[in-house]
Design a protein around this motif. Structure first.
Motif, PDB file in Angstrom:
ATOM      1  N   SER A   1     128.188  66.307  20.400  1.00 45.12           N
ATOM      2  CA  SER A   1     129.548  66.861  20.433  1.00 45.12           C
ATOM      3  C   SER A   1     129.614  68.189  19.682  1.00 45.12           C
ATOM      4  CB  SER A   1     130.530  65.869  19.804  1.00 45.12           C
ATOM      5  OG  SER A   1     130.599  64.678  20.566  1.00 45.12           O
ATOM      6  N   GLU A   2     128.920  68.263  18.550  1.00 46.23           N
ATOM      7  CA  GLU A   2     128.913  69.500  17.775  1.00 46.23           C
ATOM      8  C   GLU A   2     128.199  70.615  18.526  1.00 46.23           C
ATOM      9  OE1 GLU A   2     129.025  67.452  13.324  1.00 46.23           O
ATOM     10  OE2 GLU A   2     127.121  68.041  14.230  1.00 46.23           O
ATOM     11  N   GLN A   3     127.197  70.258  19.319  1.00 44.69           N
ATOM     12  CA  GLN A   3     126.498  71.253  20.136  1.00 44.69           C
ATOM     13  C   GLN A   3     127.452  71.900  21.134  1.00 44.69           C
ATOM     14  OE1 GLN A   3     123.439  72.413  20.080  1.00 44.69           O
ATOM     15  NE2 GLN A   3     122.127  70.943  19.021  1.00 44.69           N
TER      16      GLN A   3
ATOM     17  N   GLU B   1     142.833  73.962  19.417  1.00 39.73           N
ATOM     18  CA  GLU B   1     142.560  74.628  20.695  1.00 39.73           C
ATOM     19  C   GLU B   1     141.062  74.744  20.950  1.00 39.73           C
ATOM     20  OE1 GLU B   1     146.542  77.480  20.971  1.00 39.73           O
ATOM     21  OE2 GLU B   1     144.774  78.146  19.842  1.00 39.73           O
ATOM     22  N   LEU B   2     140.305  75.015  19.901  1.00 38.33           N
ATOM     23  CA  LEU B   2     138.846  75.069  20.038  1.00 38.33           C
ATOM     24  C   LEU B   2     138.292  73.720  20.478  1.00 38.33           C
ATOM     25  CD1 LEU B   2     137.455  77.129  17.012  1.00 38.33           C
ATOM     26  CD2 LEU B   2     137.233  77.656  19.434  1.00 38.33           C
ATOM     27  N   ALA B   3     138.825  72.666  19.866  1.00 38.03           N
ATOM     28  CA  ALA B   3     138.396  71.314  20.230  1.00 38.03           C
ATOM     29  C   ALA B   3     138.668  71.053  21.705  1.00 38.03           C
ATOM     30  CB  ALA B   3     139.112  70.290  19.358  1.00 38.03           C
TER      31      ALA B   3
ATOM     32  N   SER C   1     136.939  66.048  19.969  1.00 38.09           N
ATOM     33  CA  SER C   1     138.117  65.744  19.153  1.00 38.09           C
ATOM     34  C   SER C   1     138.286  66.763  18.033  1.00 38.09           C
ATOM     35  CB  SER C   1     137.987  64.346  18.544  1.00 38.09           C
ATOM     36  OG  SER C   1     136.942  64.331  17.583  1.00 38.09           O
ATOM     37  N   LYS C   2     139.504  66.830  17.475  1.00 36.91           N
ATOM     38  CA  LYS C   2     139.761  67.722  16.354  1.00 36.91           C
ATOM     39  C   LYS C   2     138.941  67.299  15.133  1.00 36.91           C
ATOM     40  CE  LYS C   2     143.468  69.692  13.522  1.00 36.91           C
ATOM     41  NZ  LYS C   2     144.918  69.701  13.214  1.00 36.91           N
TER      42      LYS C   2
ATOM     43  N   GLN D   1     121.087  74.234  14.235  1.00 37.44           N
ATOM     44  CA  GLN D   1     121.119  73.797  15.623  1.00 37.44           C
ATOM     45  C   GLN D   1     120.477  72.430  15.823  1.00 37.44           C
ATOM     46  OE1 GLN D   1     121.766  76.870  17.962  1.00 37.44           O
ATOM     47  NE2 GLN D   1     122.785  75.358  19.196  1.00 37.44           N
ATOM     48  N   SER D   2     119.308  72.228  15.219  1.00 43.53           N
ATOM     49  CA  SER D   2     118.577  70.976  15.445  1.00 43.53           C
ATOM     50  C   SER D   2     119.258  69.768  14.799  1.00 43.53           C
ATOM     51  CB  SER D   2     117.147  71.109  14.915  1.00 43.53           C
ATOM     52  OG  SER D   2     117.162  71.365  13.526  1.00 43.53           O
TER      53      SER D   2
END
Length: 282
Positions: free
Chosen positions: A19-21, A41-43, A49-50, A13-14
């Motif tokens: 964007s990844e969060q 679809e998740l993106a 972005s993908k 997490q840290s």
């Protein structure tokens, strides 16, 4: 439920970018998306972005999204037979089924014990056996775990104490410690400022520190500890989990009995005789 995925997210997490969060939050709220949606679809759901999504999974240690999906299906198939008898919706806590909480706890325990060196527990048992006194220390919720550890080992050997600055009398509590004493520190976030001066005193007094902590703090704990027992402690937030920490304490106690069987047996016979005498006197 993709519990191993959640475990990896918790541990990284840290290190995740902003964007990844976003992707992490989406998956923490609904792990089932792994099986029902594509990476694209998740993106879209996360608003990233993908390429960011692909990088996110690589940073968690996966080759690609397909590996994540296969893992999720494998976990679902492994647990599916146990769900067939459910006649009503699963009980829910904090927005997730009780089964999901159980699965995460089991994953914490499994990974912790799989990664532990085989020689570590007997080595720690001998270290504790040679100590004049053993002290257990924890802050906040870990104070309760420290009290459990003290109670557990008190039945196995003499001179086992709970280091407690009740009434803020830390000086009085620390004055009773001495060289070669073993201090068993149990610590998770948040860590109080008081911890640093206590560890400084332990170093000055030449106490031998054994730390049971989460993986994120383990490298720092190596600096002041003679031994470190890292434990996986991923949770769904709000409240920490102490299941692995408690299990490690019990395993350490079992290892101590294995290394000091005769001494422990004599100690327990004495305690049982005293308890019987006290009960009889009532």
């Amino acid at each position: 439920m993709a519990s191993r995925l959640i475990l990896r997210i918790q541990e990284s997490q840290s290190k995740l970018t902003g964007s990844e969060q976003k992707i992490a939050r989406v998956l923490m709220e609904n792990q089932g998306l792994i099986e029902t949606h594509t990476a694209t679809e998740l993106a879209g759901i996360a608003g990233v972005s993908k390429a960011t999504t692909a990088r996110f999974f690589r940073n968690l240690g996966y080759t690609d999204f397909e590996e994540v999906r296969l893992q999720a299906r494998e976990e679902r198939n492994r647990t599916q037979p146990y769900g067939r008898s459910e006649a009503r919706p699963a009980a829910v806590s904090m927005g997730r089924s009780i089964g999901a909480h159980l699965e995460l706890e089991l994953a914490n325990l499994q990974r912790t014990f799989e990664e532990m060196r085989a020689d570590l527990l007997p080595d720690l048992a001998r270290l504790i056996a040679g100590a004049p006194r053993v002290w257990f220390l924890g802050f906040g919720a870990e104070d309760g775990v420290a009290r459990v550890g003290k109670s557990m080992f008190h039945r196995l050997r003499h001179e086992v104490h709970h280091l407690d600055g009740a009434g803020q009398d830390w000086a009085g509590a620390l004055a009773a410690t001495g060289p070669r004493d073993v201090l068993i520190l149990l610590t998770l976030e948040p860590r109080p400022k008081m911890l640093r001066p206590i560890l400084a005193h332990a170093r000055t007094t030449r106490m031998r520190v054994v730390t049971i902590t989460d993986h994120a703090f383990a490298p720092q704990a190596e600096r002041f500890s003679e031994r470190v027992l890292p434990c996986h402690a991923a949770s769904y937030g709000l409240l920490p989990t102490h299941a692995t920490m408690l299990s490690l304490l019990r395993l350490l106690a079992v290892a101590y009995v294995g290394e000091n069987g005769e001494t422990v047996e004599r100690r327990m016979e004495i305690l049982e005789a005293i308890e019987e005498e006290l009960n009889f006197s009532e």
